[in-house]
Design a protein around this motif. Structure first.
Motif, short mmCIF file in Angstrom:
data_model
loop_
_atom_site.label_atom_id
_atom_site.label_comp_id
_atom_site.label_asym_id
_atom_site.label_seq_id
_atom_site.Cartn_x
_atom_site.Cartn_y
_atom_site.Cartn_z
N GLY A 21 36.10 73.84 -8.94
CA GLY A 21 35.03 73.17 -8.23
C GLY A 21 35.44 71.72 -8.03
N ALA A 75 35.84 86.66 -1.62
CA ALA A 75 37.12 86.07 -1.24
C ALA A 75 37.27 84.65 -1.76
N TYR A 106 40.52 81.36 -1.69
CA TYR A 106 41.86 80.92 -1.31
C TYR A 106 42.28 79.80 -2.24
N GLY A 107 43.59 79.58 -2.31
CA GLY A 107 44.07 78.36 -2.94
C GLY A 107 44.57 78.54 -4.34
N SER A 122 41.21 74.79 -3.85
CA SER A 122 40.80 76.19 -3.71
C SER A 122 39.47 76.28 -3.00
N TYR A 123 39.23 77.45 -2.46
CA TYR A 123 38.04 77.71 -1.64
C TYR A 123 37.45 79.02 -2.13
N SER A 124 36.17 79.06 -2.35
CA SER A 124 35.54 80.30 -2.79
C SER A 124 34.33 80.60 -1.93
N PHE A 125 34.24 81.85 -1.50
CA PHE A 125 33.03 82.28 -0.82
C PHE A 125 31.92 82.43 -1.85
N PRO A 126 30.67 82.40 -1.50
CA PRO A 126 30.13 82.33 -0.14
C PRO A 126 30.26 80.95 0.49
N TYR A 127 30.29 80.97 1.85
CA TYR A 127 30.22 79.72 2.60
C TYR A 127 28.76 79.55 2.97
N SER A 165 28.54 85.38 3.08
CA SER A 165 29.46 85.83 2.05
C SER A 165 30.72 86.41 2.69
N GLY A 166 31.78 86.35 1.95
CA GLY A 166 33.05 86.85 2.45
C GLY A 166 33.72 87.72 1.41
N THR A 220 31.28 90.74 6.43
CA THR A 220 31.82 89.97 5.32
C THR A 220 33.32 89.75 5.47
N VAL A 250 36.16 85.66 6.23
CA VAL A 250 37.32 85.49 5.35
C VAL A 250 38.56 85.14 6.17
N TRP A 259 42.29 77.42 6.43
CA TRP A 259 42.85 77.08 5.13
C TRP A 259 44.37 77.09 5.18
#
Lengths: 1079, 487
Positions: free
Chosen positions: A537, A708, A710-711, A716-721, A725-726, B40, B44, B51
């Motif tokens: 975070g 999902a 990334y990073g 780093s990137y975490s869903f949900p956006y 949600s992803g 979903t 991504v 990204w």
């Protein structure tokens, strides 16, 4: 399988033969009245006999013509008792160690057997070998006492976990810790760590919950042959713990109370230089994390920075200076050590036993409180055990134990990444920082973090905060707490159908909930991260709530039959049929919130972002059938066969049933050939073959999706956006055709008793092959996946184990006994997968570019990283323009943590009521990679960096002259470049780490204890039977010739990563005193 | 009598066995679903595009292109042309994360939910272009389908861009055109808020598709100028009639991947919010260029200025960096106040610069100078300059904002402005530089890597792929080997 059952069933009928008999019951106890478990009771002149149960009670049928009982037990002498018309016996045995080889041990499933019958190695450690030695952790207390066991603690911090591996690693990807069994019930020794990573606290592994004062004995089964009946986890060996049970003499109550107090001080901290303070390139800088400033005592000038330059207002140790001021500049020789406190441990235990041979109960209450060496750290254990056993009828007995544990740990984050670790900040403290000042002033006037690293204005907080955490601020404001409640219970019902057939059912439960909370204060630079996925975070304060739940249910139905003199006289048989069910449940709910608004308010409702929260559940079940047939001929030739068939929920239906057998034999040749010699008093050879199957982890059979992200740890990137949600396909390709993995073990050994058994030798050679490993093997990234689950690979372990016990000298008042062990294991990864020569240990990515790996042709767990470029001679190449190393080659083996051999030696001297015991141990070889050394060397704190600091240095290496010619490097570089750039820091994957890899060879005075027994009559009261006063020390001295720090640190603790010290707390030297009163 | 009990026990055992079927049937993963709705999957891959182009690949390109200078860690290595440890980007940003989920999305939507398959094809073309532009020949046709192709073949970059029917390689142009065609068809399901860029506005996606064609067309101009000219002219012709490209000077049509302070962008995390911040800062060469262009107002949006003047640092400097508190680093335009700035993938300003260069060099439709000036205006709008500030800049710097001199001079002007405007998407600048050699970059003070004397013309293949995929060219081409479309 059905045929096998039928065979066993038929064997039962064959074994059945009628005969006149009567049933004898008795209690075997030591001369202090404590029951002796597993004592063997034989009818003299025959091989007909039994062993006592955990309560010292035996119960067996004898023919009418039996006249005399022979009773013996490990660690005690033997005695003979005339039977006469008695049906009940109360037999006392006195301590006499020389019968070690003849004694009785608890084997798999709690079955007691005479040691002479065993075709494989086991070892027994008794209560008095582990108590009052200065460490309340069972695994730590076993260090140096076992052959074939590699035991390494994570660090000296309170409650830090300890790793134990028996006879080497057998599984590439799964748990390699042995199975832990307490009173017949498998229990968890898990280390619940969010992610295997650099950035957390040092959690306890769950064997640390146990109260060693309440442990009667520990039987260690190093190999699969010994443990095969336990099923799929037995390939890693087993640790069988028997707790003290309530049964004393009739109408008496035994009460033991003990209290102890121990102090801990850090030991093995590297030596530091005290000539140079904060700064770089010989110039003072108030914001530098280096100790490459001017020499202390230099004349202050503008040039060396000790006179404040125009326009500058540095703050040094809390004093704000103006231009032209002379900065107060000195070294603080103990500033880093001063961070560590003197740890204390207070322990109290009370044990009450009462009852007779048939009905008894016991109560044990234990409490220990440790304040650790790290500030604001502690480890508290409380436990209560109640046990009871009763013969409801002559044939039906019931026995139960319930233990409640409450373990509370509070700690400080460790590891080499300053964004998560409190300790990392400590090690980047220059020598001239006054830690006394920063201890008292770890917050700014605004309540935020105050540290020498300059303050930066935060637009979010509208105040200035330091760009790095003060380690005290981190300890007091960002603590981690764990509060564990655990219940272990066992219930056994046993029924004698007749004098040769018994049926029993044993049910056990081990369940715990560990509630953890880590908080990060607003204004701290520590990053909040998901403990389950590792995703980061931000640094705006946060709360990490982590709940771990585990439960293990276990049930075993055991049918045992025994019959003597079948077919021919002297041939005895024992048959066991069993069915076992096991269920393991795990849940981890982590609620992670960051972006706090109200300072100091650590409720999840205070956070503005909960996207790192997570939940994981696993459930696995297994049931198996097993059988064991033991044959003994004239008490000198023994054969034992076991077979087990397991069904596991974690494997696909077509492959979820798997069968594995074992066979072992032993031959006491001294008895067989009637060798009567004072020199060779006892001789036995043994051999065994065992195959053990292991199932998979749950949920490896179907392809899945996950929320999902990334990073990496940089970004780093975490869903949900937001509300979107992803989900992403998992990066692992599942395998619906998975098969079990197998370990095949062959073992040969001998037990020899010399000089009337004054010297006992136990030697073992073993060879193990682990194959069809379930691994996630790397696939090309371009497939869209990174790993695939597959059955691949082979790994071998070969080794020897040797234990020697001897009583070199003994008189009425004085005795000297010694007990030594030696073991060496050679592990080799024979094969991984076609085309794959190396992969990182599962769950581990890399530690600053170092990847603990499985490499074909090498032992398990070598560390792969970058190494400087060398020529064909192995000389490192130097850049002819800079004088620094030219560059590095990635993917080299940097370190091998596997030890050449380990040995331990305990000497015990007793004189009248005094007893002195010393444990020395020696570990030869194995590498440790020390990030502590890397950090302290790179920043100019380590002692060696201060030697001739003002002289230019030349890196060892050669310069490429072209055409295959090289000349020795002669380019002078400043000391700072030499130590910082040349010998490399551990930060960043781009730097080489080979210079912080050290040979971990270490000699250690691990334990020393002196005790004095004051018998009750000396105290002048009949109430007190005995008072024992013990003074003890632990880790009193170590000598590691090739390593500047204590090499016995493995920061990842219990698990598959070894040989990495990643900026953890140092080890400790413990000293204390214990009082033990026997009423 | 006693013996009866034994069969009873055996019966008990068999009873337990018979119910074992359901007893063991507990291996369905409760933590992860085995299937998910298509809505979903789309976000991504969309986030993955943003990204991948902004995280480590974008950071590497920004340092190679000397926007930034590396101070420590990987950033310092990139500055010396040491390009390793990009496995994570290849493995977990491009092929896993973005491409494999696009393939799943395509398999679920092709022929039915054309709105999704259309977007997916555009995104797939974009992510493959990132991979091939940086690494040259890369897995494409067989990539991202690990359940079918365990070791994907490497397609030639020429085949990826232009297609090769004998090998079954679809050209990126064809893939984009297919996507645009899909977007015009009736769709069973259509995206709404799961389309985090355009909220389901498919006409904007068609603009994005045409913008991709412009980008790809110029990219191959060294080796396939006829394609360049034909594709661009076709886009311009269509734009005049039915399907326009991204051309709003105010940036309202740009394909920007949105980030927020709750889901911050990679630039913010790299420099401030993450666990290893402060490893890079404004490069002195970029600072010098901006001073020559009198562009400090725009620079102040793109980079911070905590001290009275911008404080830069030399690329690959052996000397200590300025103190943390006074360094100029990425500003709000790139990072937002807390990571909430978008990553700008396809923009009006870059389209105008593409058209300006194409008109100048290949005689495509339109006036190069008009495109050039529109590009500058759109770029200045993008960073947040007001119309008055833009007008003032144009008035004060007529020679800068007007194409003058030889064709080469004019091309340099265009590429310098495109370079300056592309802060925050350095991969585009890195592509342009390898295609044109512009703007002129000076070698960093210290260089290492594969060839310390040659600016890296490609990224080295990753070790993980090489270890597990025999199709990867071995030995790998060094970084001094140009890619197919490169100089």
């Amino acid at each position: 399988m059905k045929q096998l059952l039928l065979f066993f069933a038929m064997s039962l009928f064959i074994l059945h033969a009628a005969g006149q008999s009567r049933t004898l019951t008795g209690l075997v106890r030591d001369d202090k009245g404590n029951p002796i478990q597993s004592a063997s009771v034989f009818i003299k002149g025959t091989s007909l006999g039994t062993v006592t149960n955990a309560d010292g009670v035996f119960n067996f049928s004898v023919p009418d013509n039996a006249r005399t009982l022979v009773i013996s037990s490990v660690g005690y002498g033997s005695t003979e008792v005339s039977i006469g018309k008695n049906l009940r016996f109360d037999i006392a045995l006195s301590v006499a160690k020389e019968t070690e080889l003849q004694g009785v041990v608890v084997t798999a499933l709690g079955i007691s057997k005479a040691k002479r019958t065993l075709g494989y190695a086991t070892q027994t450690v008794r209560n008095e070998d582990i108590i009052d030695k200065g460490d309340g952790s069972l695994l730590n207390a076993l260090q140096g006492k076992l052959a074939g066991a590699e035991i390494t603690g994570a660090s000296g911090s309170a409650g830090a976990s300890t790793n134990i591996i028996l006879r080497g690693m057998t599984s590439f990807s799964f748990n390699n810790q042995p199975l832990f069994v307490i009173d017949g019930v498998p229990i968890s020794n898990d280390l619940d760590q969010g992610t295997i990573s650099l950035y957390s606290d040092q959690s306890a592994n769950r064997s640390m919950d146990l109260n060693i004062n309440n442990i009667e004995s520990v039987n260690v089964m190093q190999g699969p042959a010994a443990a095969a009946l336990y099923g799929s986890r037995a390939s890693r060996g087993a640790i069988i713990i028997t707790t003290k049970k309530g049964s004393g003499k009739k109408n008496t109550v035994n009460v033991v109370y003990n209290t102890s107090y121990t102090i801990q001080k850090i030991y093995g901290f590297p030596e530091l230089q005290n000539e140079y303070g904060q700064g770089a390139n010989g110039i003072f800088s108030s914001i530098s994390t280096f100790s490459y400033g001017p020499r202390v005592g230099s004349t202050p000038t503008l040039a060396n920075g000790l006179i404040v330059a125009p326009g500058q207002n540095p703050v040094v140790n809390g004093v704000r200076y103006n231009p032209g001021d002379v900065i107060a500049y000195q070294d603080f020789p103990s500033n880093l050590e001063d961070y560590f406190e003197t740890g204390t441990m207070l322990e109290n235990n009370l044990t009450i036993n009462s009852g007779d041979a048939r009905n008894n109960y016991g109560l044990s209450v234990g409490s220990s409180k440790q304040d650790g060496i790290l500030p604001n750290s502690s480890f508290k254990k409380n436990n209560v055990q109640f046990s009871a056993s009763s013969y409801l009828t002559d044939r039906l007995s019931i026995k139960g134990t319930a233990t409640y544990f409450n373990t509370i740990q509070q700690g400080v984050t460790q590891g080499s990444n300053g964004a998560y670790s409190s300790i990392a900040r400590l090690f980047s403290t220059p020598r001239s920082i006054d830690m006394g000042y920063y201890k008292d002033h770890y917050t700014t006037p605004g309540g935020y973090n105050n540290w020498y690293v300059p303050n930066v204005f935060s637009s979010v907080l509208k105040d200035s905060i330091s760009a790095a955490d003060n380690p005290w601020f981190a300890a007091y404001k960002n603590p981690i707490k764990s509060n564990l409640s655990r219940l272990i219970g066992a219930l056994t019902i046993s029924y004698d159908l007749n004098n040769w057939l018994n049926v029993s059912y044993r049910a056990g439960i081990d369940t715990y909930t560990d509630r953890r909370k880590r908080t990060v204060a607003i204004g701290s630079t520590q990053v909040v991260r998901s403990t389950s996925t590792g995703a980061s975070g931000t640094t705006t304060g946060g709360i990490m709530e982590d709940m771990f739940y585990r439960s293990e249910l276990n049930g075993d139905l055991l049918i045992t039959a025994k019959k003597n003199d079948i077919f021919i006289p002297g041939l005895n048989a024992n048959l066991l049929l069993g069915q076992g069910v096991n269920q393991r449940k795990f849940q981890n709910i982590s609620e992670v919130g960051y972006g706090l608004t109200v300072p100091g308010y650590y409720n999840i409702t205070n956070s503005t972002n909960l996207s790192l929260s997570n939940e994981t559940n696993t459930l696995r079940r297994l049931f198996g059938y097993y059988g064991q047939l033991s044959l003994g001929y004239n008490n000198y030739l023994f054969l034992e066969m076991t077979a087990r068939n397991d069904h596991s929920s974690t494997l696909p239906k077509k492959h979820n049933s798997f069968f594995y057998p074992s066979v072992s034999g032993s031959f006491v040749f001294t008895d067989a050939f009637k060798i009567k010699s004072d020199l060779l008093s006892f001789g036995k050879v043994r051999m065994s073959y065992a195959k053990v199957g292991n199932d998979a982890d749950p949920y490896l059979l179907s392809n899945v999706y996950a929320s999902a992200s990334y990073g990496n740890n940089v970004a780093s990137y975490s869903f949900p956006y937001g509300t979107v949600s992803g989900f992403s396909a998992s990066s692992t390709i599942a395998n619906p055709d998975l098969r079990p993995e197998f370990t095949i073990s062959k073992e040969f050994g001998a037990n020899i008793g010399l000089f009337k058994n004054a010297i006992n030798i136990d030697a073992t050679y073993y060879s193990q092959l682990s194959k069809d490993q379930i691994i996630s093997v790397a696939v090309p990234g371009s497939t869209g996946y990174t790993t695939k689950i597959a059955n691949l690979g082979k790994m071998t372990n070969k080794g020897i184990e040797l234990t020697v016990t001897a009583t070199p000298f003994k008189t009425k008042d004085f005795s000297w006994t010694l007990s030594g062990n030696f073991s060496a294991n050679r592990n080799k990864v024979v094969e991984i997968a076609p085309g794959v020569t190396s992969f990182g240990i599962t769950g581990v990515t890399s530690f600053s570019g170092n990847i603990p790996s499985i490499v074909k042709g090498k032992p398990y767990g070598v560390i792969v990283g970058g190494k400087y470029i060398t020529n064909a001679n192995g000389d490192r190449l130097i850049d002819s323009t800079t004088g620094s190393y030219l560059g590095f080659v990635a993917n080299q083996i940097v370190a091998d943590p596997n030890k050449d051999w380990i040995a331990g030696l305990t000497n015990t001297f007793t004189y009248k009521n005094f007893s002195l015991s010393v444990l020395l141990d020696y570990k030869k070889g194995g590498d440790v990679e020390s990030f502590t050394v890397a950090a302290l060397r790179a920043n100019g704190s380590l002692k060696e960096t201060g030697v001739d600091r003002d002289q230019p240095k030349i890196l060892p290496g050669v310069i490429d002259m072209g055409g295959g010619k090289y000349r020795n490097n002669n380019i002078q570089i400043p000391a700072q470049t030499y130590w910082n750039a040349g010998f490399g820091a551990q930060t960043g994957g781009a730097n080489s780490n080979e210079f912080v890899v050290f040979d971990a060879t270490c000699f250690r005075v691990r334990e020393l204890s002196i005790s004095y027994d004051l018998l009750g009559n000396a105290v002048g009261t009949k109430l007190i039977k005995n008072v024992r006063l013990t003074v003890y020390g632990r880790n009193l001295f170590f000598y590691a010739p090739n390593c500047p720090v204590d090499p016995e640190l493995s920061t990842q603790g219990a698990g598959n990563v070894r040989g990495m010290e990643l900026l953890s707390a140092p080890n400790t030297r413990n000293m204390g005193v214990s009082l033990r009163v026997n009423f | 009598m006693k013996l009866i009990r034994i069969p009873l026990l055996l019966l008990t055992i068999s009873l337990i066995t018979s119910c074992s079927k359901s007893f063991l049937d507990v291996n369905t993963d409760p933590n992860s679903p085995t299937d998910v709705p298509i809505k979903t999957l789309l976000p991504v891959s969309t986030v993955g595009l943003g990204w991948a182009s902004s995280n480590e690949l974008g950071r590497t390109a920004a340092i190679l292109m000397q926007y930034n200078a590396g101070i420590s860690g990987n950033a310092a290595s990139y500055d010396q042309w040491i390009l390793s440890s990009l496995d994570n980007q290849w493995n977990s940003e491009i092929y896993h994360g973005t491409l494999n989920n696009l393939e799943i999305l395509l398999s679920k939507t092709e022929g039915s939910s054309f709105a999704y398959s259309g977007i997916a094809k555009l995104e797939k073309a974009y992510i493959i272009s990132i991979a091939t532009d940086l690494w040259g020949d890369v897995p494409y046709t067989e990539a991202g389908k690990g359940l079918i192709y365990p070791q994907p073949r490497f397609d030639l970059q020429q085949d990826i861009y232009l297609g090769n029917s004998s090998k079954g390689v679809q050209s990126l142009f064809s893939l984009v055109r297919e996507g645009i065609a899909d977007l015009g068809k009736a769709s069973v399901k259509s995206p709404s808020d799961d389309d985090i860029v355009y909220n389901g506005n498919l006409s904007k996606w068609i603009r994005a598709g045409n913008s991709l064609l412009l980008k790809f067309a110029l990219q191959v101009s060294n080796v396939a100028p006829d394609t360049t000219k034909a594709v661009i002219n076709a886009v311009l012709t269509n734009a005049a009639t039915t399907t326009p490209f991204i051309d709003a000077i105010d940036g309202s049509l740009d394909l920007n991947i949105p980030f927020s302070s709750a889901n911050p962008n990679a630039y913010y995390l790299q420099d401030f919010g993450g666990s290893i911040p402060n490893t890079e800062m404004l490069g002195n060469r970029f600072l010098a260029l901006e001073r020559v262009l009198n562009d400090s107002l725009r620079l102040s949006k793109m980079y911070t200025k905590p001290a009275p003047t911008f404080i830069g640092y030399d690329n690959a400097s052996p000397f200590a960096a300025p103190a943390i508190g006074i360094r100029s680093v990425y500003g709000n335009y790139v990072t937002g106040t807390a990571g909430n700035a978008p990553v700008r993938l396809l923009t009006a300003f870059r389209n105008y610069f593409i058209l300006a260069e194409a008109a100048l060099m290949f005689g495509t439709t339109g006036d190069a100078n008009t495109y050039y000036q529109n590009g500058i205006k759109a770029a200045m709008k993008s960073v947040g300059l007001t119309d008055a500030e833009i007008t003032a800049y144009f008035t004060a710097n007529p020679t800068i904002v007007t194409l003058t001199g030889t064709t080469a001079d004019k091309r340099l002007q265009i590429l310098v402005q495109k370079y300056v405007s592309s802060v925050g998407n350095a991969i585009e600048s890195y592509n342009d530089y390898r295609r044109t050699g512009l703007p002129v970059l000076i070698k960093p003070l210290v260089t290492q890597g594969d060839d310390p004397n040659t600016f890296p013309k490609r990224f080295p293949y990753t070790s993980n792929e090489g270890d597990a995929n025999p199709n990867q060219p071995s030995p790998r081409p060094l970084t001094n080997v140009k890619v197919w479309w490169g100089l």
